[in-house]
Design a protein around this motif. Structure first.
Motif, PDB file in Angstrom:
ATOM      1  N   UNK A  29       0.880  -1.164   0.000  1.00  0.00           N
ATOM      2  CA  UNK A  29       0.000   0.000   0.000  1.00  0.00           C
ATOM      3  C   UNK A  29       0.922   1.221   0.000  1.00  0.00           C
ATOM      4  N   UNK A  30       0.375   2.379  -0.229  1.00  0.00           N
ATOM      5  CA  UNK A  30       1.227   3.564  -0.403  1.00  0.00           C
ATOM      6  C   UNK A  30       0.680   4.741   0.405  1.00  0.00           C
ATOM      7  N   UNK A  36      -3.485   7.620   2.246  1.00  0.00           N
ATOM      8  CA  UNK A  36      -3.145   6.190   2.219  1.00  0.00           C
ATOM      9  C   UNK A  36      -3.940   5.532   1.097  1.00  0.00           C
ATOM     10  N   UNK A  37      -3.216   4.870   0.186  1.00  0.00           N
ATOM     11  CA  UNK A  37      -3.890   4.198  -0.932  1.00  0.00           C
ATOM     12  C   UNK A  37      -3.843   2.701  -0.677  1.00  0.00           C
ATOM     13  N   UNK A  60      -8.030   7.991   3.255  1.00  0.00           N
ATOM     14  CA  UNK A  60      -7.789   6.619   2.788  1.00  0.00           C
ATOM     15  C   UNK A  60      -8.563   6.426   1.490  1.00  0.00           C
ATOM     16  N   UNK A  61      -7.917   5.770   0.516  1.00  0.00           N
ATOM     17  CA  UNK A  61      -8.599   5.422  -0.734  1.00  0.00           C
ATOM     18  C   UNK A  61      -8.349   3.946  -1.026  1.00  0.00           C
ATOM     19  N   UNK A  62      -9.373   3.217  -1.459  1.00  0.00           N
ATOM     20  CA  UNK A  62      -9.238   1.795  -1.809  1.00  0.00           C
ATOM     21  C   UNK A  62      -9.440   1.616  -3.308  1.00  0.00           C
ATOM     22  N   UNK A  63      -8.463   0.955  -3.960  1.00  0.00           N
ATOM     23  CA  UNK A  63      -8.526   0.789  -5.414  1.00  0.00           C
ATOM     24  C   UNK A  63      -9.596  -0.221  -5.844  1.00  0.00           C
ATOM     25  N   UNK A 152       0.543   6.820 -11.358  1.00  0.00           N
ATOM     26  CA  UNK A 152      -0.655   5.969 -11.339  1.00  0.00           C
ATOM     27  C   UNK A 152      -0.523   5.012 -10.157  1.00  0.00           C
ATOM     28  N   UNK A 153      -1.486   5.052  -9.250  1.00  0.00           N
ATOM     29  CA  UNK A 153      -1.555   4.069  -8.163  1.00  0.00           C
ATOM     30  C   UNK A 153      -2.521   2.995  -8.657  1.00  0.00           C
TER      31      UNK A 153
END
Ligand SMILES: [Zn+2]
Length: 266
Positions: A29-30, A36-37, A60-63, A152-153
């Motif tokens: 994760x990054x 926080x991705x 926080x972001x969730x792909x 790009x994540x």
């Protein structure tokens, strides 16, 4: 288990369950500029809360909804009051995560539901990210794109240049289209959930697609000479590994051969 590696203003945080002192399966994760991705697996929720606290995470972001990318959500919400954000197609699964296979429970743990918010953009103090739908690995998959930096994540979009395994529920044709769309952006760096920091991602994606093209052509050649898909798998990718047996075929090389074969014969 936890590994922290800085890359300029971005921090890569690799997380894994520990079993007799050994990692079971790493996921990255990054953290960038307070964002926080992906939140990692449920089994490493305490580690990600500690990292988020240390690094001053504010968002926080969730792909996508898979449990190795969303399992820390509930702990981050409970401990730090962070409401996870995601693309619109992901949010329902964050509120009420679907049940998962035993091997996934063992490796990562079942994610717990948490409040979540759908977004199309995210702003941090220094950067502006856009949510880009990139389905295929899962129907809800998204990437987070920072166009000024060329970042790009990519969650699980890329994974590996010579991926041999495929989940049974992945849509390979859609995944290839998503990879082409990301390559067309000519990003400078792709931050991947498994491959880590991929520089010159357009070239890496081109090599990945060329590898699959070569496999697809070879599958057709061998099928024409009468080989079964199982024999073709053994010849091109080798016999199935431990993950196939542990997952009872949910993740397998034969899934990859079948999906490539289906691409060649629409
Ligand atoms: Zn995934």
């Amino acid at each position: 288990m936890l590994r922290v590696q800085p890359w300029g203003p971005v921090t890569r945080v690799s997380l894994s369950r520990s079993l007799v002192g050994r990692p079971v399966f790493w996921v990255s994760v990054y953290v960038v500029d307070g964002l926080l991705i992906d939140s990692g697996p449920y089994r490493t929720r305490c580690e990600i809360v500690a990292v988020a606290r240390d690094q001053g995470v504010e968002q926080v972001y969730c792909t996508h909804q898979h449990e190795d990318h969303t399992g820390g959500n509930r702990a981050l919400y409970d401990a730090l009051g962070l409401t996870p954000q995601a693309g619109p197609a992901t949010v329902a699964s964050l509120l009420a995560p679907p049940p998962i296979h035993l091997y996934r429970q063992f490796s990562w743990g079942q994610a717990q539901g948490a409040p979540a918010r759908a977004v199309s953009h995210i702003a941090t103090e220094r950067y502006a990210f856009a949510v880009m739908p990139t389905p295929g690995h899962s129907p809800d998959h998204t990437a987070l794109v920072e166009p000024t930096q060329g970042w790009v994540f990519g969650g699980d979009l890329f994974i590996h240049e010579r991926a041999k395994y495929l989940r049974v529920d992945e849509d390979l044709a859609t995944l290839i289209e998503s990879l082409r769309c990301v390559a067309a952006l000519h990003p400078t760096v792709l931050f991947c959930g498994h491959a880590g920091v991929v520089e010159d991602p357009a070239a890496a994606i081109a090599r990945k697609l060329a590898y699959w093209d070569e496999l697809r052509a070879e599958i057709q050649r061998r099928k024409a000479s009468g080989q079964s898909l199982g024999a073709i798998r053994d010849a091109l990718l080798g016999p199935e590994g431990m993950m196939t047996h542990v997952s009872r075929g949910h993740l397998s090389k034969l899934n990859m051969i079948r999906a490539l074969d289906a691409l060649a014969t629409p």
